[in-house]
Design a protein around this motif. Structure first.
Motif: not given
Length: 126
Positions: A12, A14, A38, A46, A48, A50, A57, A59, A124
């Protein structure tokens, strides 16, 4: 020699969000991103999202810590084995900003380090 199966893709990107709810609305309603989930693994929340196979992500920005690492905060790289990947980085004498991988729950781990220009990068593992 690096094991080519160790680094397997971009996980991802951020992006810092001054107002998390406003950012969620913008990315989902205006740009058509799909809300994934989340989490709040520490002090920062955070989210996420798509779009077309790319995960962003968001932040949360707290305590006035706006953009010390930039608006685009980090690039996360998916790895097959985070412990082997960290050892590989150590052998390559990469600047590590974490001492151990952080467990994020559900078998997920992350680990932060710096690229050659000081860019913030993340390993990750799902």
């Amino acid at each position: 020699m690096m094991d080519k199966a160790l680094f397997i893709g971009v996980e991802h990107i951020g992006i810092k969000a001054l107002d998390l709810e406003k950012a969620i609305q913008f990315y989902t309603k205006t740009l058509g991103f799909k809300f994934l989930y989340r989490i709040k693994p520490g002090e920062v929340e955070l989210v996420f999202l798509e779009l077309g196979g790319t995960v962003v992500e968001l932040v949360e920005v707290i305590d006035g810590r706006r953009f010390e690492d930039g608006v685009v905060n980090h690039l996360a790289i998916r790895v097959s084995d985070i412990f082997k990947a960290i050892e590989h980085l150590k052998v390559q004498q990469v600047e590590l900003t974490s001492s151990e991988p952080m467990a994020l729950g559900e078998g997920r781990y992350n680990f932060f380090f710096r690229g050659p220009s000081g860019e913030k990068l993340e390993l990750y593992q799902v």
